[in-house]
Design a protein around this motif. Structure first.
Motif: not given
Lengths: 597, 380
Positions: A58, A66, A64, A69, A390, A355-359, A386-387
Motif C-alpha cells: 500500500r 488514526q 490509516y 480518520r 456485518k 476495512p472500516s471506512l467503507w461505510q 465475517n460476522t
C-alpha cells in the motif's frame, strides 16, 4: 508529461529474491499485489518459487493514520449536511450557509492539525515526530488553500472587504508575528530592540496602527514612512521579515491599493511572486496553486491540488462545495461524468479499500448521480462478511437503495455458508430475507433428506414454528405440513392425519421422490382396527401408487444393487397394494352398511 | 436533555458499557468501557468522564471523555459486560470469550482468563475447524453465559477452565442475545423471531418455554429484562419493532411498538427508573421511551430546543388477565391513560448507533461514525 524530479524509491519485498526469480504484480483499488513467479532469470531448471507468500503493498498511508480518520468521519457529516441543504435557497441565505459549511470543513482540518501537532511534539522517536510534522504542514497548506478559495470563490467579497479578508487570511497563517510581538514588547527598552523596527513592518500589516512609535529621526523611521506611502522597493528591502510572497502581496496591497478589485488580483499576485523570489528559486507547487486561485482558474487549482496531494479527500470535498456554489461548468472528462463526480468516485473508492471506512464511502456514492449507484453495486458485493452483524449492515444498505440483486446474492452466500455449517435455521432465515424461494426449497430438501436418513426431524423448533414463512416455497410448505401430519399422528388424530396425508399427494406439493415415503407412512393408518381412509380416499391412494410404479425411471446402477433395490421396492409395493385392497374392502362394507350400526 | 458531548475516536464502536458502581454508592457513573469492530486491530478501551475542572467563561463546562487505557482484542468485539468492578468480559467474532482485568494503579488492562473455543461450527478436534462468532454475553457473578452464531449456549464460571455446562445445538439459527431472568433461568432470542427460556437446573437440551411473534418471523437482535419485574422482557427486532413480553402469560408479546426504521441493536430498561426505556438502531437514532405517568407536562406536544417528541399509543395483542397490584406501565392495558413519550437524543442523524448504556443520569452510546456520545443530564 511531467518529468521525474529524482529517481523513484526502491522498496524491497522481504523474502523475495528478485535477482534469482522474476516477480509479478497486479494493481488493486488502493494497493498492489506482488508475488514471486517460477520464471527464473538465468537458469531454466528451477521450477518452484522460494517465497510462498503474496504481498500486499500500500502506498496510501493517509487512510490509516488514526488522526486523519477523524477528519474523514467529521467531514463525512459535513458533506451530508451540505447535500441536504435546501436547493430552493438562493441569494444571501444560501451564500451564508455555504460559507458556514466551508468554515466547518476548515475547522475540522484545523482540529486535525492541532492534534497531529500535539502528537508530533510528544513523539519519542524523532523520525516519527518528523513524519507527523510533515503531515501537519500538509494539512496547514490544505487549510491555506481552502481558506483562499473560500474568500475568492465562496465569500466572493467585493473590492474593499476583499482586502480585509485577505489580511485575516495572511494573519491566520503567519504565526511568526505574534511570537515576535511577545519578544519585543517584553524587553526593557522596546525602541532599542533590534526587532522593534522590523516589527514595524509586520506590525503595520497585522496590528494596524496600534503600536506606539516615538518620533526620533532614524533611517528605520524613514523606511517605515516610505512603506506606508506604498514604496514597493522599500518593502522589498525588508524581505526577510515577510515569510512568503503572499504575505508580501497582501502587505503591498494594503499600502498601494487597498481597494483592489478581485479581477486585478492576479497581476499583483504574479508580480509579487516574481519580485519575492527574485529569480533565485522557482515556484513550489503550493505557490502555483495559490497563483491559480488568484487568477480565478478553479479548474487549474483543482488539477494542481490533485497532483500535489496524495489523497483525494481535499479535492473531492472542495470541488463538491464549489459545485454547490454553481461555479463549475460541466467539465467533461472522456468517460462523460463531470469533474465533481469523478473526484467523489475516486475518494469513495479509496474508502472502500479500507476495512472500516467503507461505510462512509456508501454515502458519497449516493450523491454521484451518474456512476454512483453502479459503483456502489460493484463495491458492496466485495466487502468481506465475517460476522452476521456485518452482513446485516451491508444488507440494510442494499435494501435501502433497492439493490435487490445484491441482496439476493449476499443472502445466498450467507445461506450457503449456513447450510455448510449445518445451521439450517439460519439458512432458512437468510432465504426468507431474500425472498429466495429456490433456496428455501434447497433447505427443505436438506431437512427431508435428514429425516429419511435418521427417521426423525432435526430442528423441530424451526419446523414447528415456520409461520407465514411456510408459503415462501412449495417444498417448505410441504415440510411444514408433513411435520403437522406427524404431530397429528402423535396426538392420535388419525382422521385428520389421513386427509392431510392424502391432500399432500393429490395437491402435488409433495415431491415425487417422497411419495413412496408418504405411502409407507400411510401403512399404519391402513392397518388400524378402525377404518380411517374412506373408499374414495383409498381409490385416490391406489391411483397415486399406480402413478408412481408405472413411471419408475431406469437407474444406471450396478446389477446387484439394482436387483436389491428392486426387491425392496417390489416388497413395499406389494404390501401397499395388499393393505389398500383390504382397506378398500372394509371401507366399502362400512359405507354400504346402515349408519349407526 | 441538555448537553450531549461527542468525540471522534478513530474506531467504529460496537459496544459501550458503564462500569457498575459499588452497591450503596452515592457517586454518579464515571468510567465506561468500549469495544471496537471492523478494524484490522480492535481494542477494548476504558474511558473516564471525571470532572477535569475546565471552566470557561460561561462556567460549569465539563470536560469530555478521556481515554484511560486500552488493550488489543482479537476479532470484532461482539458483546461486552462488566463482570465486577475490575473485570470485563468480551465476546469476540472469533468465538473466543475473554475476561480482562483492569489495574487501576497503573491504568492498564490485562487478560485474566480466556476461553478460546467457546463457539465453533466444527470443533477444534476436526481438521476442518471453523470458528463461529460469539454474539452475546451476560454475567451474574460468578457465572457467565455466552451464546453464538453456532446456536450454542455456554455456562462458564470465572476461574474454571472448562465450561460448566454447554448446550450444543440449542437453536438451529443464530442466537443473538441472552439475559438472565431469575437465576438459574436465562432467556435467548434468535434470528427466527423466537424467545426461548432455558432452565439450567434441568438436565435436558430443550428450552423450558418458547415464545414467538405471530406473523413474520422477524429476527430479534436484543433483549433486556425489567430490573424489578423479572417476568417483563423487552426485545428489539430487525424491522425496528419494540416488543414487550410477559413470559408468564402466553406465547405472544403484550405490546408491539413500531419504532425504528432499521434493526434495533440494543434495548435497555433504565436500572433505577424502569419506566424509562432506551433503544438504538441501525437507522442512526437513539430513542428515550418514557412511560412514566406522573409527569404533568406530558400532554404538551410542543417542546423547546432540538427535542422531537411524538406520542404513541401502544396496541395490545394479547389481552390477558392482569391481576397485579404493581402494574408495570409497560404492561398496562389502558391506551387512553397510558401514553409513551418518545424523544430522540442524538442531535443529528448519523451512521448506525450500535450500542448504548444508562446508569443514573448518565448515558453513553457509540456509533459507526466512530463517535462516542456522553450525556450526564438524562432527566433534566
Amino acid at each position: 508529461m511531467e518529468e521525474l524530479d529524482g529517481e523513484p524509491t526502491v522498496t524491497l519485498i522481504p523474502g523475495v529474491n528478485s535477482k534469482k526469480n522474476q516477480m509479478c504484480f497486479d494493481w488493486g483499488p488502493g494497493e498492489m499485489l506482488v508475488c514471486e513467479t517460477s520464471f527464473n532469470k538465468k537458469e531454466k531448471s528451477e521450477m518452484v518459487p522460494s517465497c510462498p507468500f503474496i504481498y500486499i503493498i500500500r502506498k496510501d498511508v493517509d487512510v490509516y493514520s488514526q488522526i486523519l480518520r477523524k477528519l474523514f468521519n467529521e467531514s463525512h457529516g459535513i458533506f451530508l449536511g451540505l447535500q441536504r441543504i435546501d436547493e430552493e435557497l438562493t441569494g444571501k441565505s444560501r451564500k451564508s450557509q455555504l460559507v458556514r459549511v466551508s468554515k466547518n470543513y476548515r475547522s475540522v482540518i484545523r482540529a486535525c492539525m492541532e492534534e497531529m501537532h500535539q502528537v508530533a511534539i510528544a513523539a519519542k522517536d524523532p523520525a516519527n515526530g518528523r513524519q507527523f510534522s510533515s503531515q501537519v504542514s500538509i494539512l496547514s497548506a490544505m487549510e491555506l488553500i481552502w481558506n483562499l478559495c473560500e474568500i475568492l470563490f465562496i465569500e466572493v467579497a467585493p473590492a474593499g472587504p476583499l482586502l480585509l479578508h485577505l489580511l485575516d487570511w495572511v494573519r491566520l497563517h503567519v504565526c511568526e508575528v505574534d511570537s515576535l510581538s511577545a519578544d519585543v514588547l517584553g524587553s526593557e527598552n522596546p525602541s532599542k530592540h533590534d526587532s522593534f523596527w522590523n516589527l514595524g513592518v509586520d506590525g503595520m500589516t497585522s496590528h494596524g496602527w496600534s503600536l506606539p512609535y516615538t518620533f526620533a529621526t532614524s533611517p528605520h523611521l524613514e523606511s517605515l514612512l516610505k512603506i506606508m506611502l506604498g514604496d514597493e522597493a522599500a518593502l522589498l528591502e525588508q524581505k526577510e521579515l515577510l515569510s512568503n510572497w503572499y504575505h508580501f502581496l497582501v502587505t503591498r496591497l494594503l499600502y498601494s491599493n487597498p481597494t483592489v478589485k478581485p479581477i486585478d488580483l492576479h497581476y499583483y499576485a504574479q508580480s509579487s511572486l516574481d519580485l519575492f523570489l527574485g529569480g533565485e528559486s522557482s515556484p513550489e507547487p503550493l505557490d502555483n496553486i495559490l497563483l491559480a486561485a488568484f487568477e480565478f482558474d478553479i479548474h487549474q487549482v483543482i488539477k494542481e491540488c490533485s497532483i500535489a496531494l496524495s489523497n483525494w479527500w481535499f479535492v473531492a470535498h472542495l470541488t463538491d462545495l464549489l459545485d454547490h456554489c454553481k461555479l463549475l461548468q460541466s467539465h467533461n472528462l472522456y468517460f462523460g461524468s463531470n469533474m465533481r463526480e469523478f473526484l467523489l468516485l475516486e475518494y469513495a473508492s479509496g474508502l472502500f479499500a479500507h476495512p472500516s471506512l467503507w461505510q462512509l464511502g456508501v454515502d458519497y456514492f449516493d450523491y454521484c448521480p451518474e456512476l454512483g449507484r453502479v459503483s456502489l453495486e460493484l463495491h458492496i458485493e466485495r466487502i468481506p462478511l465475517n460476522t452476521e452483524q456485518k452482513a446485516l449492515k451491508v444488507l440494510r444498505i442494499c435494501e435501502q437503495r433497492q439493490m435487490t440483486e445484491q441482496v439476493r446474492s449476499i443472502c445466498k452466500i450467507l445461506a450457503m455458508r449456513a447450510v455448510r455449517n449445518n445451521r439450517l435455521g439460519s439458512a432458512l432465515s437468510w432465504s426468507i430475507r431474500a425472498k429466495d424461494a429456490a433456496f428455501a426449497t434447497l433447505v427443505s430438501d436438506r431437512f427431508l433428506r435428514d429425516y429419511c436418513e435418521r427417521g426423525c426431524f432435526s430442528d423441530l423448533d424451526l419446523i414447528d414454528n415456520l409461520g407465514p414463512a411456510m408459503m415462501l416455497s412449495d417444498r417448505l410448505t410441504f415440510l411444514g405440513k408433513y411435520r403437522e401430519f406427524h404431530r397429528m399422528y402423535g396426538e392420535k388424530r388419525f382422521a385428520d392425519a389421513a386427509s392431510l396425508l392424502l391432500s399432500l399427494m393429490t395437491s402435488r406439493i409433495a415431491p415425487r421422490s417422497f411419495w413412496m415415503t408418504l405411502l409407507t407412512d400411510a401403512l399404519p393408518l391402513l392397518e388400524q382396527k378402525q377404518v380411517i381412509f374412506s373408499a374414495e380416499q383409498t381409490y385416490e391412494l391406489m391411483r397415486c401408487l399406480e402413478d408412481l410404479t408405472s413411471r419408475r425411471p431406469v437407474h444406471g446402477e450396478s446389477d446387484t444393487e439394482q436387483l436389491q433395490d428392486d426387491d425392496i421396492e417390489t416388497t413395499k409395493v406389494e404390501m401397499l397394494r395388499l393393505s389398500l385392497a383390504r382397506n378398500l374392502a372394509r371401507a366399502i362394507i362400512r359405507e354400504g352398511s346402515l349408519e349407526g350400526s | 436533555m441538555e448537553e450531549i458531548y461527542a468525540k471522534f475516536v478513530s474506531q467504529k464502536i460496537s459496544k459501550t458499557r458503564w462500569r457498575p458502581l459499588p452497591p450503596g454508592s452515592l457517586q454518579t457513573a464515571e468510567t465506561f468501557a468500549t469495544g471496537s469492530w471492523d478494524n484490522e486491530e480492535n481494542y477494548i478501551s476504558l474511558w473516564s468522564i471525571g470532572d477535569f475542572g475546565n471552566l470557561d467563561s460561561d462556567g460549569g463546562f465539563e470536560g469530555d471523555h478521556q481515554l484511560l487505557c486500552s488493550i488489543r482484542h482479537h476479532g470484532d468485539v461482539m458483546d461486552l459486560q462488566f463482570f465486577d468492578q475490575e473485570r470485563i468480559v468480551a465476546a469476540s467474532s472469533t468465538g473466543c470469550v475473554t475476561v480482562f482485568l483492569h489495574h487501576p494503579n497503573n491504568q492498564t488492562l490485562s487478560i485474566n482468563q480466556q476461553w478460546t473455543t467457546a463457539h465453533y461450527h466444527t470443533g477444534p478436534g476436526s481438521p476442518s475447524y471453523s470458528s463461529a462468532a460469539c454474539t452475546g454475553v451476560v454475567c451474574n457473578n460468578p457465572e457467565i453465559v455466552t451464546v453464538g452464531e453456532d446456536g450454542r449456549i455456554n455456562l462458564f464460571r470465572a476461574d474454571h477452565k472448562e465450561a460448566v455446562r454447554t448446550i450444543d445445538n440449542a437453536d438451529s439459527s443464530t442466537l443473538h442475545a441472552v439475559t438472565f431472568l431469575r437465576t438459574p433461568e436465562i432467556l435467548t432470542v434468535n434470528s427466527i423471531g423466537q424467545l426461548k427460556i432455558w432452565d439450567f437446573r434441568q438436565q435436558g437440551n430443550e428450552p423450558s418455554q418458547i415464545l414467538s411473534l405471530t406473523g413474520d418471523r422477524v429476527p430479534l437482535h436484543c433483549v433486556d429484562r425489567h430490573p424489578n419485574q423479572q417476568h417483563v422482557v423487552a426485545t428489539g427486532g430487525q424491522d425496528g419493532m419494540l416488543s414487550i413480553w410477559d413470559v408468564r402469560q402466553g406465547t405472544m408479546p403484550v405490546s408491539l411498538l413500531k419504532a425504528h426504521e432499521a434493526e434495533m441493536w440494543e434495548v435497555h430498561f433504565h436500572p433505577s427508573n424502569p419506566d424509562h426505556l432506551f433503544t438504538c438502531s441501525e437507522d442512526g437514532s437513539l430513542w428515550h421511551w418514557d412511560a412514566s405517568t406522573d409527569v404533568p407536562e406530558k400532554s404538551s406536544l410542543f417542546h423547546q430546543g432540538g427535542r422531537s417528541s411524538t406520542f404513541l399509543s401502544h396496541s395490545i395483542s394479547n389481552q390477558a388477565n392482569v391481576h397485579q397490584s404493581v402494574i408495570s406501565s409497560w404492561l398496562s392495558t389502558d391506551p387512553a391513560k397510558d401514553r409513551i413519550e418518545i424523544t430522540s437524543l442524538l442531535p443529528s442523524r448519523s451512521l448506525s448507533v450500535n450500542s448504548l448504556d444508562v446508569l443514573g443520569p448518565c448515558l453513553v452510546c457509540g456509533t459507526d461514525a466512530e463517535a462516542i456520545y456522553v450525556t450526564r443530564h438524562l432527566f433534566s
